[in-house]
Design a protein around this motif. Structure first.
Motif, PDB file in Angstrom:
ATOM      1  N   LEU A   1       0.798  -1.230   0.000  1.00 32.58           N
ATOM      2  CA  LEU A   1       0.000   0.000   0.000  1.00 32.58           C
ATOM      3  C   LEU A   1       0.837   1.290   0.000  1.00 32.58           C
ATOM      4  O   LEU A   1       0.669   2.143  -0.886  1.00 32.58           O
TER       5      LEU A   1
ATOM      6  N   MET B   1       1.263   3.783  -3.268  1.00 28.72           N
ATOM      7  CA  MET B   1       0.553   5.072  -3.303  1.00 28.72           C
ATOM      8  C   MET B   1       1.545   6.218  -3.568  1.00 28.72           C
ATOM      9  O   MET B   1       1.239   7.140  -4.337  1.00 28.72           O
TER      10      MET B   1
ATOM     11  N   VAL C   1      -7.820   2.485  -3.901  1.00 32.18           N
ATOM     12  CA  VAL C   1      -8.190   2.110  -2.526  1.00 32.18           C
ATOM     13  C   VAL C   1      -9.217   0.983  -2.591  1.00 32.18           C
ATOM     14  O   VAL C   1     -10.261   1.130  -3.229  1.00 32.18           O
ATOM     15  N   TYR C   2      -8.907  -0.150  -1.938  1.00 33.11           N
ATOM     16  CA  TYR C   2      -9.809  -1.312  -1.992  1.00 33.11           C
ATOM     17  C   TYR C   2     -11.054  -1.074  -1.128  1.00 33.11           C
ATOM     18  O   TYR C   2     -10.940  -0.573   0.014  1.00 33.11           O
TER      19      TYR C   2
ATOM     20  N   ARG D   1     -10.406  -6.476  -2.086  1.00 38.61           N
ATOM     21  CA  ARG D   1      -9.613  -7.719  -2.048  1.00 38.61           C
ATOM     22  C   ARG D   1     -10.534  -8.833  -1.547  1.00 38.61           C
ATOM     23  O   ARG D   1     -11.198  -8.651  -0.519  1.00 38.61           O
TER      24      ARG D   1
ATOM     25  N   TYR E   1      -6.384  -5.144  11.833  1.00 36.98           N
ATOM     26  CA  TYR E   1      -5.314  -5.778  12.608  1.00 36.98           C
ATOM     27  C   TYR E   1      -4.894  -4.791  13.703  1.00 36.98           C
ATOM     28  O   TYR E   1      -4.809  -3.573  13.443  1.00 36.98           O
TER      29      TYR E   1
HETATM   30  O1  DAU Z   1       0.101  -7.355   8.947  1.00 43.39           O
HETATM   31  C1  DAU Z   1       1.352  -7.753   8.467  1.00 43.39           C
HETATM   32  C2  DAU Z   1       1.284  -7.976   6.974  1.00 43.39           C
HETATM   33  O2  DAU Z   1       1.202  -6.687   6.371  1.00 43.39           O
HETATM   34  C3  DAU Z   1       2.472  -8.746   6.432  1.00 43.39           C
HETATM   35  O3  DAU Z   1       2.458 -10.043   6.979  1.00 43.39           O
HETATM   36  C4  DAU Z   1       2.416  -8.821   4.905  1.00 43.39           C
HETATM   37  O4  DAU Z   1       3.592  -9.452   4.415  1.00 43.39           O
HETATM   38  C5  DAU Z   1       2.351  -7.403   4.364  1.00 43.39           C
HETATM   39  O5  DAU Z   1       2.226  -7.432   2.954  1.00 43.39           O
HETATM   40  C6  DAU Z   1       1.157  -6.668   4.966  1.00 43.39           C
HETATM   41  O6  DAU Z   1      -0.102  -7.212   4.496  1.00 43.39           O
HETATM   42  P1  DAU Z   1      -1.341  -6.285   4.089  1.00 43.39           P
HETATM   43  O7  DAU Z   1      -2.222  -7.029   3.194  1.00 43.39           O
HETATM   44  O8  DAU Z   1      -1.946  -5.640   5.290  1.00 43.39           O
HETATM   45  O9  DAU Z   1      -0.496  -5.106   3.296  1.00 43.39           O
HETATM   46  P2  DAU Z   1      -0.782  -4.338   1.917  1.00 43.39           P
HETATM   47  O10 DAU Z   1       0.223  -3.233   1.840  1.00 43.39           O
HETATM   48  O11 DAU Z   1      -0.888  -5.259   0.767  1.00 43.39           O
HETATM   49  O12 DAU Z   1      -2.204  -3.703   2.169  1.00 43.39           O
HETATM   50  C7  DAU Z   1      -2.436  -2.829   3.277  1.00 43.39           C
HETATM   51  C8  DAU Z   1      -3.909  -2.443   3.247  1.00 43.39           C
HETATM   52  O13 DAU Z   1      -4.139  -1.611   2.106  1.00 43.39           O
HETATM   53  C9  DAU Z   1      -4.862  -3.615   3.106  1.00 43.39           C
HETATM   54  O14 DAU Z   1      -6.033  -3.363   3.861  1.00 43.39           O
HETATM   55  C10 DAU Z   1      -5.197  -3.636   1.621  1.00 43.39           C
HETATM   56  C11 DAU Z   1      -5.128  -2.177   1.223  1.00 43.39           C
HETATM   57  N1  DAU Z   1      -4.700  -1.896  -0.176  1.00 43.39           N
HETATM   58  C12 DAU Z   1      -3.550  -2.485  -0.624  1.00 43.39           C
HETATM   59  C13 DAU Z   1      -3.115  -2.260  -1.918  1.00 43.39           C
HETATM   60  C14 DAU Z   1      -1.871  -2.935  -2.432  1.00 43.39           C
HETATM   61  C15 DAU Z   1      -5.429  -1.021  -0.960  1.00 43.39           C
HETATM   62  O15 DAU Z   1      -6.447  -0.464  -0.522  1.00 43.39           O
HETATM   63  N2  DAU Z   1      -4.978  -0.794  -2.244  1.00 43.39           N
HETATM   64  C16 DAU Z   1      -3.874  -1.393  -2.765  1.00 43.39           C
HETATM   65  O16 DAU Z   1      -3.559  -1.151  -3.959  1.00 43.39           O
END
Ligand code: DAU
Ligand code: NAD
Length: 357
Positions: free
Chosen positions: A201, A205, A217-218, A292, A299
């Motif tokens: 994320l 961004m 934003v999901y 997603r 968390y």
């Molecule tokens: O909580 C620890 C975890 O945090 C780690 O174990 C993982 O390896 C790490 O990738 C991370 O997982 P998340 O799924 O929480 O992280 P991510 O950055 O993919 O997404 C953070 C939040 O943002 C999640 O609620 C999904 C949202 N998101 C993510 C992306 C990539 C969006 O809204 N838009 C996006 O394009």
């Protein structure tokens, strides 16, 4: 000498920097054992490879011969196990690699390390440590009013990624219980900071905003993550390695719960101040997209055990950490270019094309 699996990735790479900055004069060397997947980038740790204090073994943790050879050659006093497939969205598109690395790979590493450890002299055997770096995602999802995850929260992983990490945690636990193997496990919340691969994320961004692309934003953007600056996580790992009780798990988090939409608007406002857009405000780029599948709502980590037993506390707030992070991405074009390959562009197409607003 310590052996760091996944030391060319985001947290492992930051750990290598932290390790040498923390020791200053003494400089115990490290060997990084890394498959160099799309997420592994030796450029991240190049200065330590050049200094000769860090070495790189380019291999898969599921390759038992390669693990055995590295243990024989380098004779580490500890293994810090960061290597993993780490992106939830990728685990949804293709879970196979997650089972291979996070479960089979961890099993192979445990087996070879146990054989190595069992042959050490008694004094070295007693001092040896296997520190498994894991995640808060193994505990599943919280409602707005649930208490934060503690070390006794029941496991309830919801994605192929978190299920594969939960499996690896259980193997580590069983190796301590069954064989007396000297393990430590940390379960940390969401990290952010320098060298973060731009599929996650915060870096996604920042880089999309700088390129004038939509900020996807999901769902409703109200999912909550508990953010920890990566160097605070690295320091927690150093302290657990030194002071952790064998067979124990420690939750690591900085009590920084933030809604996704607030993370994104914070980044936009920082960029408005540091690098204003000619075409308007960065927030104009925010685009709500399809959620997603199985998206965990919230968390939150209760870090009272690591604070009480180890004495660890984070140095950064979310405000100070995000300032450093945005500035780092503005200052490090060469590193950014080194990770944005054709394969990275393919991933963006796979994940975002068809995710219509
Ligand atoms: O909580 C620890 C975890 O945090 C780690 O174990 C993982 O390896 C790490 O990738 C991370 O997982 P998340 O799924 O929480 O992280 P991510 O950055 O993919 O997404 C953070 C939040 O943002 C999640 O609620 C999904 C949202 N998101 C993510 C992306 C990539 C969006 O809204 N838009 C996006 O394009
Ligand atoms: P990352 O994806 O940035 O890096 C993973 C590294 O492991 C890469 O260098 C990759 O090349 C290497 N690797 C992958 N498969 C391998 C294999 N089979 N053999 C050897 N090396 C392999 O991940 P990260 O964000 O740095 O996460 C590191 C660890 O921390 C992971 O175990 C992850 O589950 C855990 N964790 C991450 C976060 C987070 O927010 N990023 C939070 C808590 C815990």
């Amino acid at each position: 000498m310590i052996l760091i699996t996944g030391g060319a990735g985001f947290i492992g790479g930051n750990f290598v920097h932290h390790w040498f900055e923390r020791q200053r004069a003494s400089s115990e060397p490290v060997v990084v054992f890394d498959k160099l997947t799309y997420a592994g980038n030796p450029v991240t740790i190049q200065k330590h490879l050049d200094s000769g204090l860090a070495s790189l073994v380019h291999a898969d943790i599921a390759d038992r011969d390669a693990v055995r050879q590295a243990l024989v050659q380098y004779r580490p006093r500890a293994i810090l196990h960061f290597a993993a497939e780490s992106h939830v969205d990728r685990s949804i598109h293709g879970p196979g690699e997650f089972i291979h690395t996070n479960m089979v790979g961890t099993f192979c590493l445990l087996e070879e390390t146990r054989a190595y450890w069992s042959q050490l002299a008694e004094v070295d055997k007693a001092a040896f440590r296997f520190l498994h770096v894991s995640t808060d995602e193994v505990y599943g999802s919280l409602s707005d009013t649930d208490p934060a995850f503690s070390e006794t929260t029941a496991y309830a992983p919801n994605s192929p990624y978190s299920a594969s990490k939960a499996g690896s945690d259980h193997l580590v636990r069983a190796y301590h219980h069954t064989y007396g193997f000297p393990t430590l496990t940390t379960n940390c919340s969401n990290n952010y900071g320098p060298y973060h691969f731009p599929e996650k994320l915060i870096p996604l961004m920042i880089l999309n905003a700088l390129e004038g692309k939509p900020l996807p934003v999901y769902g409703d953007g109200l999912n909550v993550r508990d953010w920890l600056y990566v160097r605070d996580h690295c320091e927690a790992i150093c302290q657990v390695l030194e002071k952790g009780r064998l067979g124990e798990t420690y939750n690591v988090g900085g009590k920084n719960e933030v809604k996704n939409i607030d993370v994104v608007t914070t980044i936009c406002r920082k960029l408005d101040a540091l690098r204003p857009r000619a075409a308007g405000r960065y927030e104009d780029l925010i685009t709500y997209v399809k959620d997603r599948p199985g998206h965990d709502r919230r968390y939150a980590i209760d870090p009272s055990k690591i604070e009480r037993e180890i004495g660890w506390r984070p140095a950064e707030t979310f405000t100070s950490g995000i300032d450093k992070t945005v500035q780092w991405f503005l200052d490090n074009d060469a590193w950014i270019d080194s990770v944005r390959s054709g394969a990275y562009r393919d991933w963006l197409n796979t994940n975002y094309q068809g995710r219509v607003a």
